[in-house]
Design an enzyme around this catalytic site. Structure first.
Site, short mmCIF file in Angstrom:
data_model
loop_
_atom_site.label_atom_id
_atom_site.label_comp_id
_atom_site.label_asym_id
_atom_site.label_seq_id
_atom_site.Cartn_x
_atom_site.Cartn_y
_atom_site.Cartn_z
N CYS A 1 -37.51 90.78 139.60
CA CYS A 1 -36.74 90.59 140.73
C CYS A 1 -36.05 89.24 140.27
O CYS A 1 -34.95 89.23 139.60
CB CYS A 1 -37.51 90.48 141.84
SG CYS A 1 -36.44 90.78 143.46
N HIS B 1 -40.38 95.69 142.42
CA HIS B 1 -41.79 94.95 142.18
C HIS B 1 -42.77 96.43 141.84
O HIS B 1 -43.29 97.00 142.46
CB HIS B 1 -41.95 94.59 143.72
CG HIS B 1 -41.13 93.36 143.88
ND1 HIS B 1 -41.70 92.04 143.43
CD2 HIS B 1 -40.18 93.07 144.67
CE1 HIS B 1 -40.75 90.98 143.93
NE2 HIS B 1 -39.85 91.92 144.66
N GLU C 1 -45.85 95.70 141.36
CA GLU C 1 -47.00 95.08 141.70
C GLU C 1 -47.54 95.89 142.82
O GLU C 1 -48.76 96.09 143.40
CB GLU C 1 -47.20 93.64 141.97
CG GLU C 1 -46.34 92.97 142.75
CD GLU C 1 -44.91 92.67 142.25
OE1 GLU C 1 -44.28 91.73 142.77
OE2 GLU C 1 -44.43 93.24 141.12
#
Length: 512
Positions: free
Chosen positions: A79, A170, A172
């Site tokens: 990002c 993202h 995660e």
């Protein structure tokens, strides 16, 4: 030494989550603020750059030299990290025509090691208002989405001696379907990190390290009955045996029967523990004090005083054991500095300064869920490992307003009924934390033919992963009805029970 991935934190709310995902691969990682110089060593296998609330075009945005990092190790920029990499390499980053936030799907996914076993159409989670408008000449797009032409890219071989990747989503978060696979592809296959950071390996390495640190010298440690202090003490005990001296203080604000139960449990663990009954000392200090912060400070100071008095009776103590865990460490080295104080930390601080002892903190590299895994590997009973978090000030911050022995007894009874119902119904393990709160509110009720004017008890139960955010637990109505009925019928002084349905944020888990 285990292989290590370094996560450079630019202030993202998801940075800890990146670390958790790396740890789930049995690979050790550390978070470091992007403002701190990197010290490279042979254990480091790769670097991940986090997202950030900043725009890369903000004059105050952090801008470490990414090319210098890529010259040392393989790199994955996420990002903000991806946008910073593009800008520093000669690309253009600007405001998106619309902010891309939420679910998206990757298209034109390249056949590349980063996307091994991942195909076009996979769902990802976006969260950015800037976008890469022009990619540097020595970078190549390896995926796009419906909205943006550059969702993932990589550097050419001439850019750096190591692989360099960047993604504008993202990996995660759970909404990114193949996020864990992507991280595995980068960490294990591209960086070559060994997946050998297991609870058993952690125990062996930690015990050996404590043996070297403490040798034959004594360690004193305060225990709370919670999972962190119990696991930390067990690790220290494995290393130095009875040279560990544990102190468990009853401040009169524990749950019903907890002092006796915890001491018995520590006896079975073989810990050298002294129980100190200081209940009335705390009740006297708290008399007529209703301000939450004042109560916390009184309880914290009282604990320090009692612990210090007990520890002073020991001779030749050189170390203080503590159950500090990784989120505590991370917060103290935040990119933006420590968060604004909402309330004093549950854990007592200041002991090392008062006692002039060196610290032994065996858990400072672990998250809470990892502490539990290590505890189970150590064979510690579930009564400690599966126990809900309980604040250091105990029932002192679950009794709103002034604390008295009578109110503590009332709340202990109500809380015991509540927790037993959760256990009996099988809901205890589904809940992150639960407790009863005694409100300084009295209301009219009827019991038999008599009018009552008694206290209100609020029930709190939340679901969470790490306590950073929490949602109220959707307990079955019939269970709540049974709990309410039992508390009102069995606890003299309470005639009304309510259930808290607020989430964190904006509320906190504890009421004070």
């Amino acid at each position: 030494m285990n292989d290590k991935i370094l996560i450079l934190d630019f202030g993202s709310q998801f940075t800890q989550l990146i670390a958790r995902r790396v740890r789930e691969l049995n690979v050790y990682c550390e978070i470091q603020p992007c403002t701190k110089p990197i010290v490279y060593d042979e254990t480091m296998k790769g670097i991940i750059l986090s997202g950030s609330p900043f725009s890369v075009n903000d004059p105050k945005a952090p801008t470490p030299d990414i090319a210098a990092m890529a010259a040392k190790l393989p790199l994955l920029a996420v990002c903000y990290g991806a946008q910073l990499l593009a800008k520093q390499s000669g690309g253009e980053v600007g405001k998106s025509s619309h902010r891309e936030y939420g679910r998206a799907h990757l298209q034109d996914v390249a056949h590349d090691p980063l996307f091994a076993t991942i195909t076009s159409g996979t769902q990802v989670w976006m969260s950015h208002s800037d976008t890469i408008k022009d990619l540097p000449y020595d970078f190549k797009v390896i995926a796009r989405s419906e909205s943006i032409p550059v969702a993932a890219f990589k550097a050419s071989e001439g850019y750096a001696p190591n692989p360099v990747y960047a993604i504008q989503f993202h990996p995660e978060v759970t909404h990114t379907t193949d996020g864990s696979q992507l991280l595995k592809n980068f960490i294990v296959d591209i960086c070559g990190a060994q997946q050998d950071w297991t609870p058993a390996a952690f125990i062996h390495e930690t015990v050996e390290r404590i043996k070297l640190q403490a040798g034959t010298q004594k360690v004193v440690m305060a225990l709370s009955g919670g999972v962190d202090s119990t696991v930390a003490a067990t690790l220290i005990h494995r290393a130095i045996g009875d040279n560990l001296y544990c102190i468990f203080v009853d401040n009169g604000l524990l749950r019903k029967g907890e002092f006796e139960q915890v001491l018995e449990g520590y006896k079975h663990l073989g810990l050298n523990t002294k129980g100190v009954d200081a209940r009335h000392r705390f009740y006297d200090a708290l008399k007529d004090v209703s301000d939450p912060e004042a109560k916390r400070k009184i309880i914290g100071k009282g604990f320090i005083d009692v612990f210090n008095e007990e520890a002073q009776q020991l001779t030749d103590v050189h170390f203080l054991g503590q159950g500090t865990i990784y989120p505590d460490v991370i917060e103290s080295m935040s990119v933006h500095g420590p968060s604004a104080t909402i309330k004093s930390h549950h854990n007592v601080g200041g002991l090392p300064e008062i006692m002039k002892l060196s610290l032994i903190e065996p858990l400072r590299a672990l998250f809470k869920d990892e502490v539990r895994k290590v505890g189970r590997e150590l064979g510690i009973d579930e009564i400690f490992i599966g126990r809900h978090p309980f604040p250091g000030p105990g029932l002192g911050i679950r009794i709103l307003g002034a604390v008295s022995e009578e109110k503590v007894t009332m709340l202990q009874e109500a809380d015991a009924i509540y927790i037993q119902h959760l256990r009996d119904s099988g809901m205890y393990k589904e809940v992150w934390q639960a407790g009863a709160i005694l409100l300084p509110v009295q209301s009219v009720g009827v019991m038999g033919d008599e009018r009552t004017y008694e206290f209100t008890c609020a029930l709190r139960a939340v679901t969470s992963v790490d306590g950073m955010t929490a949602d109220w637990a959707h307990l079955p109505y019939d269970l709540l009805a049974r709990i309410s009925n039992d508390i009102i019928n069995r606890v003299k002084g309470i005639n009304r029970v309510v259930y808290d349905i607020s989430s964190k944020p904006p509320a906190t888990i504890e009421w004070e």
